[in-house]
Design an enzyme around this catalytic site. Structure first.
Site, PDB file in Angstrom:
ATOM      1  N   SER A   1     -56.392  10.830  77.823  1.00 32.62           N
ATOM      2  CA  SER A   1     -55.108  11.418  77.551  1.00 32.62           C
ATOM      3  C   SER A   1     -55.152  12.666  76.667  1.00 32.62           C
ATOM      4  O   SER A   1     -54.163  13.388  76.572  1.00 32.62           O
ATOM      5  CB  SER A   1     -54.206  10.378  76.873  1.00 32.62           C
ATOM      6  OG  SER A   1     -54.739  10.005  75.613  1.00 32.62           O
TER       7      SER A   1
ATOM      8  N   SER B   1     -59.975   8.218  75.873  1.00 37.65           N
ATOM      9  CA  SER B   1     -59.170   9.444  75.907  1.00 37.65           C
ATOM     10  C   SER B   1     -59.710  10.641  75.154  1.00 37.65           C
ATOM     11  O   SER B   1     -59.132  11.722  75.242  1.00 37.65           O
ATOM     12  CB  SER B   1     -57.765   9.156  75.391  1.00 37.65           C
ATOM     13  OG  SER B   1     -57.000   8.605  76.416  1.00 37.65           O
TER      14      SER B   1
ATOM     15  N   LYS C   1     -53.752  16.964  68.558  1.00 33.24           N
ATOM     16  CA  LYS C   1     -53.098  16.246  69.655  1.00 33.24           C
ATOM     17  C   LYS C   1     -51.690  15.865  69.200  1.00 33.24           C
ATOM     18  O   LYS C   1     -51.492  15.498  68.033  1.00 33.24           O
ATOM     19  CB  LYS C   1     -53.919  15.000  69.985  1.00 33.24           C
ATOM     20  CG  LYS C   1     -53.408  14.194  71.181  1.00 33.24           C
ATOM     21  CD  LYS C   1     -54.348  13.020  71.487  1.00 33.24           C
ATOM     22  CE  LYS C   1     -53.902  12.218  72.698  1.00 33.24           C
ATOM     23  NZ  LYS C   1     -54.812  11.102  73.017  1.00 33.24           N
TER      24      LYS C   1
HETATM   25  N1  GLN Z   1     -57.010   6.139  80.248  1.00 33.27           N
HETATM   26  C1  GLN Z   1     -56.844   4.971  79.419  1.00 33.27           C
HETATM   27  C2  GLN Z   1     -55.429   4.467  79.510  1.00 33.27           C
HETATM   28  O1  GLN Z   1     -54.684   5.018  80.256  1.00 33.27           O
HETATM   29  C3  GLN Z   1     -57.254   5.274  78.022  1.00 33.27           C
HETATM   30  C4  GLN Z   1     -56.221   6.002  77.270  1.00 33.27           C
HETATM   31  C5  GLN Z   1     -56.616   6.319  75.876  1.00 33.27           C
HETATM   32  O2  GLN Z   1     -57.775   6.206  75.490  1.00 33.27           O
HETATM   33  N2  GLN Z   1     -55.608   6.641  75.096  1.00 33.27           N
HETATM   34  O3  GLN Z   1     -55.050   3.543  78.849  1.00 33.27           O
END
Ligand code: GLN
Length: 489
Positions: free
Chosen positions: A152, A176, A77
């Site tokens: 994400s 995410s 990532k």
């Molecule tokens: N979707 C969540 C957010 O927008 C989690 C994001 C993540 O785990 N990095 O914060």
């Protein structure tokens, strides 16, 4: 090739049936073929990958592989710093950032001989649930490219689901890793907070961020986590616990395993198809000798509002370093320092990141700190307490990962609260620092859906054992999207 997993690739390398250069070339060719439809990568490191692959082949020829996975291609990532390779975190702010060092996670996997083919697309600074906040464009879900792969870690999930690589790293602050794994029909694992180093992982919300894996199977997750996890003196929150082989206990029988189900996971937003798939998965576990009992998580309903105070608060502090001077994009032709800060940050950050920074600054401001931030910290304690009480009765908790299968690109972008609700089932484990995973448990309308398993702190081996047991008697994790023929037509 698309269905090959890490374990099989390792076996093929050991048997001399393939080489690392061959696997890497196939992976690079798959990136080229699928980048126009999936956009799963921000950077491809062709030369670096082929050089690393040739070195892996030489080690193996000399009878000295670094690990069983030596020479297997993976992707990282784009939140992990990679020495000499651009690391954008999905943001314009870091469009030309080339780190001088490797994140510990990157370092550890390289030390096991894994070959990095490139850096995967992601929501900007990991803020998002659909990969649509990336400065580098949407990622397509390999099952249906008009839909989101989740976020994400959407690029990593799409790359694994499409068979570009058999494994990829991700990070999970509120879901995410698990939510994109669910939406792409693969296995995603977030370890206990502190079990994988955060050093060199660009910070979003430091008390929640945790690195983990996206793979096709639980066995592959265990193989990667064996190398990825471990104490790191460079991370002050790293857990100094004895190293453990997660892959050694995968085949333990599940007889006597106590699974908890919580009514809190069955809310109105849960698609009926997901609920049915979960019931069937629980039956499968019963037939493997596990028992299923209900547990209470009375404060879980507070997790989304709690998270959306804590995470923005921490992000507003972490992202203050991107000021155009110390780090990040610098605006041209500014007349004074204030203009330089303002324009650099206005140009460098996208809307969702700005929204979080503003919320975070607000909840931390002196007049509102007690009302929001302190209150959220108290709610966080209650949520952790619920899990602790539940784990006195059961070994792990099963539930859905996401309320629905993959949603359409564009469907939720204009409504942040609806987007935030996609993480309703995953956030609790982050707030409590617990290990949690998602594994494919069926399809709804032809799209994959995921089951979430959450365990007490440091129960990684148990979770992986439970997931592997399920995958030994089911085929959901073997289902692959027909993305190659789609790309060719
Ligand atoms: N979707 C969540 C957010 O927008 C989690 C994001 C993540 O785990 N990095 O914060």
């Amino acid at each position: 090739m698309q269905t090959v997993d890490l374990a099989s690739q390792a076996e093929q390398l050991a048997a001399g049936e393939t080489t690392s250069v061959d696997l890497t070339e196939r992976s690079l060719a798959a990136i080229d073929a699928l980048q126009p439809t999936l956009n799963a990568f921000i950077t491809v490191d062709r030369d670096g990958a082929l050089t690393a692959a040739a070195a892996a082949d030489q080690r193996r020829a000399a009878g000295q592989p670094l690990s069983s996975l030596d020479g297997v291609p993976i992707a990282h990532k784009d939140i992990f710093c990679t020495a000499g390779v651009k690391t954008t975190c999905g943001s314009r702010m870091l469009e030309s950032f080339v780190p001088p060092y490797n994140a510990t996670v990157v370092e550890r996997l390289a030390a096991a001989g894994l070959v990095m083919v490139g850096k995967t697309n992601m929501d900007e600074f990991a803020m998002g649930s659909s990969n649509e906040t990336s400065f580098y464009g949407n990622v397509g879900n390999p099952w249906d490219t008009t839909r989101s792969p989740g976020g994400s870690s959407g690029g990593s999930a799409a790359a694994v689901a499409a068979g570009i690589v058999a494994g990829a790293t991700g990070t999970d602050t509120g879901g995410s890793i698990r939510q994109p794994a669910a939406l792409c029909g693969i296995t995603g694992f977030k370890p206990t907070y502190g079990r994988a180093s955060r050093y060199g992982m660009i910070a979003f919300a430091s008390s929640l961020d945790q690195a983990g894996t996206l793979t096709r199977t639980a066995k592959d997750a265990a193989l990667l986590l064996d190398h990825l996890c471990g104490f790191d003196p460079k991370d002050s929150t790293s857990l100094d616990v004895a190293a453990e082989s997660f892959s050694a206990t995968l085949d333990k029988p599940l007889t006597g395993l106590r699974i908890g189900v919580a009514e809190a996971f069955y809310d109105d937003g849960l698609a009926p198809g997901c609920r049915d798939a979960l019931e069937q998965a629980l039956d499968q576990y019963r037939s493997l000798g596990a028992s299923v009992a209900s547990v209470e998580l009375p404060h879980l309903y507070l997790s989304v509002p709690t998270y959306y105070v804590v995470a923005p608060a921490e992000c507003s502090s972490n992202l203050s370093r991107f000021d155009g001077i110390r780090f990040g994009h610098r605006a041209d032709d500014c007349n004074d320092l204030t203009e330089l800060y303002t324009r650099s940050r206005s140009e460098g950050f996208g809307d969702e990141v700005k929204r979080r920074i503003m919320t975070g600054t607000y909840v931390l401001s002196s007049g509102y700190y007690d009302a929001y931030y302190l209150k959220a910290q108290r709610a966080r304690q209650l949520i952790s307490g619920d899990f602790a009480a539940a784990f006195e009765q059961v070994d792990l908790i099963a539930g859905p990962t996401a309320p629905t299968p993959a949603f359409g690109l564009g469907d939720k972008v204009d409504d942040p609260v609806t987007m935030y609700l996609n993480d309703i089932y995953t956030i609790g484990a982050n707030l409590a620092g617990l290990p949690a995973m998602s594994l494919p448990m069926g399809t709804v309308d032809g799209l994959p859906v995921g089951m979430q398993l959450i365990g007490p702190a440091l129960s990684e081996a148990r979770l992986l054992n439970a997931a592997h047991g399920y995958q030994s008697v089911t085929e959901w994790h073997r289902a692959t999207p027909n993305v190659f023929s789609g790309a060719e037509s």
